[in-house]
Design a protein around this motif. Structure first.
Motif, PDB file in Angstrom:
ATOM      1  N   ILE A  31       0.873  -1.179   0.000  1.00 16.21           N
ATOM      2  CA  ILE A  31       0.000   0.000   0.000  1.00 16.21           C
ATOM      3  C   ILE A  31       0.904   1.222   0.000  1.00 16.21           C
ATOM      4  O   ILE A  31       1.734   1.380   0.903  1.00 16.21           O
ATOM      5  CB  ILE A  31      -0.943   0.006   1.222  1.00 16.21           C
ATOM      6  N   PRO A  32       0.780   2.078  -1.019  1.00 17.56           N
ATOM      7  CA  PRO A  32       1.637   3.268  -1.068  1.00 17.56           C
ATOM      8  C   PRO A  32       1.428   4.147   0.156  1.00 17.56           C
ATOM      9  O   PRO A  32       0.294   4.322   0.610  1.00 17.56           O
ATOM     10  CB  PRO A  32       1.176   3.995  -2.333  1.00 17.56           C
ATOM     11  N   PRO A  33       2.504   4.716   0.688  1.00 16.39           N
ATOM     12  CA  PRO A  33       2.371   5.565   1.876  1.00 16.39           C
ATOM     13  C   PRO A  33       1.573   6.841   1.612  1.00 16.39           C
ATOM     14  O   PRO A  33       0.974   7.404   2.517  1.00 16.39           O
ATOM     15  CB  PRO A  33       3.820   5.901   2.250  1.00 16.39           C
ATOM     16  N   ASP A  34       1.523   7.268   0.342  1.00 13.59           N
ATOM     17  CA  ASP A  34       0.800   8.490  -0.007  1.00 13.59           C
ATOM     18  C   ASP A  34      -0.560   8.197  -0.636  1.00 13.59           C
ATOM     19  O   ASP A  34      -1.096   9.004  -1.386  1.00 13.59           O
ATOM     20  CB  ASP A  34       1.645   9.350  -0.952  1.00 13.59           C
ATOM     21  N   LEU A  35      -1.134   7.044  -0.300  1.00 16.44           N
ATOM     22  CA  LEU A  35      -2.425   6.649  -0.850  1.00 16.44           C
ATOM     23  C   LEU A  35      -3.469   7.719  -0.541  1.00 16.44           C
ATOM     24  O   LEU A  35      -3.650   8.106   0.606  1.00 16.44           O
ATOM     25  CB  LEU A  35      -2.868   5.307  -0.245  1.00 16.44           C
ATOM     26  N   GLY A  36      -4.114   8.211  -1.586  1.00 16.04           N
ATOM     27  CA  GLY A  36      -5.120   9.261  -1.407  1.00 16.04           C
ATOM     28  C   GLY A  36      -5.846   9.514  -2.715  1.00 16.04           C
ATOM     29  O   GLY A  36      -5.752   8.718  -3.656  1.00 16.04           O
ATOM     30  N   GLU A  37      -6.532  10.619  -2.807  1.00 20.59           N
ATOM     31  CA  GLU A  37      -7.346  10.906  -3.982  1.00 20.59           C
ATOM     32  C   GLU A  37      -6.517  11.094  -5.250  1.00 20.59           C
ATOM     33  O   GLU A  37      -7.008  10.890  -6.352  1.00 20.59           O
ATOM     34  CB  GLU A  37      -8.256  12.110  -3.735  1.00 20.59           C
ATOM     35  N   ALA A  38      -5.243  11.462  -5.119  1.00 19.94           N
ATOM     36  CA  ALA A  38      -4.388  11.650  -6.296  1.00 19.94           C
ATOM     37  C   ALA A  38      -3.770  10.333  -6.787  1.00 19.94           C
ATOM     38  O   ALA A  38      -3.122  10.311  -7.827  1.00 19.94           O
ATOM     39  CB  ALA A  38      -3.285  12.652  -5.978  1.00 19.94           C
ATOM     40  N   THR A  39      -3.993   9.246  -6.080  1.00 19.75           N
ATOM     41  CA  THR A  39      -3.417   7.957  -6.461  1.00 19.75           C
ATOM     42  C   THR A  39      -3.924   7.531  -7.834  1.00 19.75           C
ATOM     43  O   THR A  39      -5.122   7.524  -8.088  1.00 19.75           O
ATOM     44  CB  THR A  39      -3.768   6.880  -5.406  1.00 19.75           C
ATOM     45  N   SER A  40      -2.985   7.180  -8.723  1.00 12.61           N
ATOM     46  CA  SER A  40      -3.316   6.751 -10.084  1.00 12.61           C
ATOM     47  C   SER A  40      -3.809   5.314 -10.077  1.00 12.61           C
ATOM     48  O   SER A  40      -3.189   4.439  -9.476  1.00 12.61           O
ATOM     49  CB  SER A  40      -2.091   6.848 -10.995  1.00 12.61           C
TER      50      SER A  40
END
Length: 107
Positions: A31-40
């Motif tokens: 799981i990417p640490p920066d998982l959020g609305e900008a996740t591709s």
């Protein structure tokens, strides 16, 4: 007229993110640490492969139906013909799901 639970964009975004976490975890992916609305979700920077994307779409449709009592089809002809895919990022998928949910409730 039946009372509908109001559409909460933040709740739909949480559904998308939780579904994405579930798909990544079940696929053994990090799981990417920066998982959020900008996740591709698609393209070169995508966190999912095609099977993962299909799994996420089905999961989100089920979560929306369970939470809002509305049946939506995210992978429809309209989505496939749009100039900008609604599956690009968590944000675009959230917005698309909210628009379909709003339309389903107007029927």
């Amino acid at each position: 007229m039946a009372q509908h639970k109001s559409i909460d964009r933040g709740a739909v975004a949480t559904m998308v993110l939780n579904g994405l976490r579930d798909v990544l975890t079940s696929s053994g992916m990090e799981i990417p640490p920066d998982l959020g609305e900008a996740t591709s979700l698609v393209g070169r920077q995508a966190v999912l492969d095609s099977i993962g994307m299909v799994t996420l779409v089905v999961d989100l449709e089920q979560r929306v139906e369970s939470e809002y009592g509305a049946v939506i089809a995210l992978a429809n002809d309209r989505a496939m013909s749009m100039r900008n895919s609604p599956f690009r990022t968590v944000e675009t998928l959230t917005d698309y799901a909210c628009s379909l949910l709003a339309e389903a409730r107007d029927l």
